[in-house]
Design an enzyme around this catalytic site. Structure first.
Site, PDB file in Angstrom:
ATOM      1  N   LYS A 171       9.910 -20.467 -27.591  1.00  0.00           N
ATOM      2  CA  LYS A 171      10.839 -21.269 -26.779  1.00  0.00           C
ATOM      3  C   LYS A 171      10.867 -22.722 -27.280  1.00  0.00           C
ATOM      4  O   LYS A 171      11.925 -23.358 -27.306  1.00  0.00           O
ATOM      5  CB  LYS A 171      10.423 -21.214 -25.306  1.00  0.00           C
ATOM      6  CG  LYS A 171      11.245 -22.087 -24.384  1.00  0.00           C
ATOM      7  CD  LYS A 171      12.694 -21.643 -24.248  1.00  0.00           C
ATOM      8  CE  LYS A 171      13.471 -22.616 -23.361  1.00  0.00           C
ATOM      9  NZ  LYS A 171      14.857 -22.248 -23.157  1.00  0.00           N
ATOM     10  N   LYS A 239      11.062 -32.736 -21.175  1.00  0.00           N
ATOM     11  CA  LYS A 239       9.800 -31.985 -20.991  1.00  0.00           C
ATOM     12  C   LYS A 239       9.573 -31.039 -22.168  1.00  0.00           C
ATOM     13  O   LYS A 239       8.484 -30.973 -22.744  1.00  0.00           O
ATOM     14  CB  LYS A 239       9.893 -31.215 -19.667  1.00  0.00           C
ATOM     15  CG  LYS A 239       8.768 -30.289 -19.342  1.00  0.00           C
ATOM     16  CD  LYS A 239       9.100 -28.809 -19.333  1.00  0.00           C
ATOM     17  CE  LYS A 239      10.355 -28.330 -18.725  1.00  0.00           C
ATOM     18  NZ  LYS A 239      10.581 -26.886 -18.811  1.00  0.00           N
TER      19      LYS A 239
HETATM   20  P1  NAD Z   1      15.817 -25.979 -11.206  1.00  0.00           P
HETATM   21  O1  NAD Z   1      15.235 -27.320 -10.937  1.00  0.00           O
HETATM   22  O2  NAD Z   1      17.285 -25.759 -10.965  1.00  0.00           O
HETATM   23  O3  NAD Z   1      15.045 -24.853 -10.337  1.00  0.00           O
HETATM   24  C1  NAD Z   1      13.681 -24.886 -10.067  1.00  0.00           C
HETATM   25  C2  NAD Z   1      13.461 -24.241  -8.702  1.00  0.00           C
HETATM   26  O4  NAD Z   1      12.050 -24.212  -8.437  1.00  0.00           O
HETATM   27  C3  NAD Z   1      14.111 -25.010  -7.544  1.00  0.00           C
HETATM   28  O5  NAD Z   1      14.938 -24.124  -6.829  1.00  0.00           O
HETATM   29  C4  NAD Z   1      12.932 -25.459  -6.664  1.00  0.00           C
HETATM   30  O6  NAD Z   1      13.220 -25.320  -5.288  1.00  0.00           O
HETATM   31  C5  NAD Z   1      11.864 -24.458  -7.056  1.00  0.00           C
HETATM   32  N1  NAD Z   1      10.507 -24.977  -6.881  1.00  0.00           N
HETATM   33  C6  NAD Z   1       9.959 -26.099  -7.395  1.00  0.00           C
HETATM   34  N2  NAD Z   1       8.674 -26.224  -7.011  1.00  0.00           N
HETATM   35  C7  NAD Z   1       8.416 -25.141  -6.214  1.00  0.00           C
HETATM   36  C8  NAD Z   1       7.282 -24.699  -5.506  1.00  0.00           C
HETATM   37  N3  NAD Z   1       6.138 -25.403  -5.530  1.00  0.00           N
HETATM   38  N4  NAD Z   1       7.377 -23.555  -4.784  1.00  0.00           N
HETATM   39  C9  NAD Z   1       8.524 -22.850  -4.767  1.00  0.00           C
HETATM   40  N5  NAD Z   1       9.632 -23.203  -5.419  1.00  0.00           N
HETATM   41  C10 NAD Z   1       9.578 -24.353  -6.124  1.00  0.00           C
HETATM   42  O7  NAD Z   1      15.429 -25.625 -12.698  1.00  0.00           O
HETATM   43  P2  NAD Z   1      16.127 -24.559 -13.689  1.00  0.00           P
HETATM   44  O8  NAD Z   1      17.186 -25.263 -14.467  1.00  0.00           O
HETATM   45  O9  NAD Z   1      16.420 -23.302 -12.947  1.00  0.00           O
HETATM   46  O10 NAD Z   1      14.901 -24.328 -14.721  1.00  0.00           O
HETATM   47  C11 NAD Z   1      13.761 -23.536 -14.375  1.00  0.00           C
HETATM   48  C12 NAD Z   1      12.955 -23.311 -15.659  1.00  0.00           C
HETATM   49  O11 NAD Z   1      13.764 -22.616 -16.607  1.00  0.00           O
HETATM   50  C13 NAD Z   1      12.473 -24.595 -16.338  1.00  0.00           C
HETATM   51  O12 NAD Z   1      11.195 -24.408 -16.884  1.00  0.00           O
HETATM   52  C14 NAD Z   1      13.515 -24.791 -17.437  1.00  0.00           C
HETATM   53  O13 NAD Z   1      12.983 -25.531 -18.521  1.00  0.00           O
HETATM   54  C15 NAD Z   1      13.821 -23.355 -17.805  1.00  0.00           C
HETATM   55  N6  NAD Z   1      15.150 -23.104 -18.388  1.00  0.00           N
HETATM   56  C16 NAD Z   1      16.271 -23.646 -17.845  1.00  0.00           C
HETATM   57  C17 NAD Z   1      17.518 -23.388 -18.419  1.00  0.00           C
HETATM   58  C18 NAD Z   1      18.808 -23.985 -17.870  1.00  0.00           C
HETATM   59  O14 NAD Z   1      19.843 -23.902 -18.558  1.00  0.00           O
HETATM   60  N7  NAD Z   1      18.814 -24.568 -16.684  1.00  0.00           N
HETATM   61  C19 NAD Z   1      17.609 -22.569 -19.545  1.00  0.00           C
HETATM   62  C20 NAD Z   1      16.461 -21.995 -20.059  1.00  0.00           C
HETATM   63  C21 NAD Z   1      15.219 -22.270 -19.477  1.00  0.00           C
END
Ligand code: NAD
Length: 306
Positions: A171, A239
């Site tokens: 990744k 990050k």
């Molecule tokens: P986001 O901020 O939209 O979602 C994160 C979710 O986690 C939120 O809904 C929040 O409520 C929840 N959360 C945070 N702390 C929590 C806790 N202690 N208990 C329960 N729930 C909790 O982020 P995202 O864009 O969905 O990304 C999530 C992961 O996927 C990250 O590591 C990111 O790097 C990775 N990612 C994101 C994408 C993208 O395009 N957005 C693509 C590939 C990978």
């Protein structure tokens, strides 16, 4: 079909949980935003009021959280997955986190009777919504095989790439390429616009040639139109570039282009764009060239001479 506890229903996790429900799984979700819990129940899943409640009957626990502190708290904490899931459950962490955290979580899980896979994804919000993510999986081969029904519900490519942490290394390589591609597409737009060429037409040609990429295919229209709603936030890519830099240092290798890309992304944060999509690297490149909003605009070199 399986009982799945799903923690973290954000931009990525929410549509992924919906695909798991539609594939016939019994999904119980927990997240910090209640709108996503309402969406999950409307789709046929169940909402939980805590991590413990979400995982108490689970065969699979899925996490899709922002970064390693959240994943460590949710998995290792006193109120977390390993304290409350049935022994023998398999944890699939789809989050992008540093490899050493994935390894530590896997070791702690093994000591307490849980299988663990690091399974970060690529494909962005669109890939999550369409259920066509690309998934890079680290951990035991037998756990990878056991998780097939989960992977096929949310992804179209899923590959076992090695031991615990290997998924996170792949990744990191992915984020290096994605960040670099965005930076160069941003520079291409600024170059074309500065010389009076329509960037929409220009990028259409690039997309059909050797420079073509999924980023050009999916994001060029939004970039030209300056639509930067996330998507994937600059804060998260920052990050990820930290993970890339740490991995390079651990391996004793230089990634000079990656270092420039990391600085551009850091500049985006410093300029206040952390909550925008990473395609907002275009704003960083515009600002560098005096072509951003509220900037006076480029001056010809001779005009600038005293
Ligand atoms: P986001 O901020 O939209 O979602 C994160 C979710 O986690 C939120 O809904 C929040 O409520 C929840 N959360 C945070 N702390 C929590 C806790 N202690 N208990 C329960 N729930 C909790 O982020 P995202 O864009 O969905 O990304 C999530 C992961 O996927 C990250 O590591 C990111 O790097 C990775 N990612 C994101 C994408 C993208 O395009 N957005 C693509 C590939 C990978």
């Amino acid at each position: 079909m399986s009982r799945i506890g799903f923690i973290g229903l954000g931009i990525m996790g929410s549509p992924m949980a919906g695909h798991l429900v539609r594939a016939g799984h019994d999904v119980t979700g927990y997240t910090l935003n209640s709108a996503a819990l309402e969406k999950l129940t409307a789709e046929g899943g169940t909402r939980a009021g805590s991590v413990a409640e979400a995982v108490r009957d689970a065969e699979f626990v899925v996490t899709m959280l922002p970064n390693h502190p959240e994943v460590e708290e949710v998995t290792l904490g006193a109120d977390g997955v390993f304290a409350h899931a049935p022994k023998g459950a398999l944890l699939i962490d789809f989050s992008t986190i540093r490899p050493e955290s994935s390894i530590a979580i896997a070791e702690a899980g093994a000591q307490q009777g849980f299988g663990v896979l690091d399974a970060p994804v690529s494909g962005g919000q669109a890939g999550a919504e369409k259920g066509v993510l690309s998934i890079m999986v680290g951990g035991a081969e037998s756990d990878f095989t056991a998780a097939t029904s989960v992977f096929e519900a949310v992804g179209s490519t899923y590959i076992h790439v090695g031991e615990h942490g290997a998924g996170q290394i792949v990744k990191a390589a992915n984020q290096l390429v994605v960040g670099g591609t965005y930076a160069l597409v941003a520079e291409a737009i600024v170059l074309m616009e500065a010389l009076g060429v329509d960037p929409g037409k220009g990028l259409e040609v690039l997309a059909g040639g050797l420079a073509g990429s999924r980023i050009l295919e999916l994001k060029r229209a939004a970039m030209v139109a300056r639509e930067f709603a996330p998507g994937f936030r600059i804060d998260l890519h920052h990050k990820d570039m930290g993970i890339v830099a740490a991995a390079a240092r651990q391996a004793d290798i230089a990634l000079p282009t990656g270092a420039v890309v990391a600085s551009l992304i850091a500049a985006g944060r410093a300029q206040g764009y952390g909550a925008l999509d990473h395609s907002a690297l275009l704003k960083v490149v515009e600002n560098l060239n005096g072509r951003g909003a509220n900037q006076p605009g480029p001056q010809h070199l001779s005009e600038g001479k005293q």
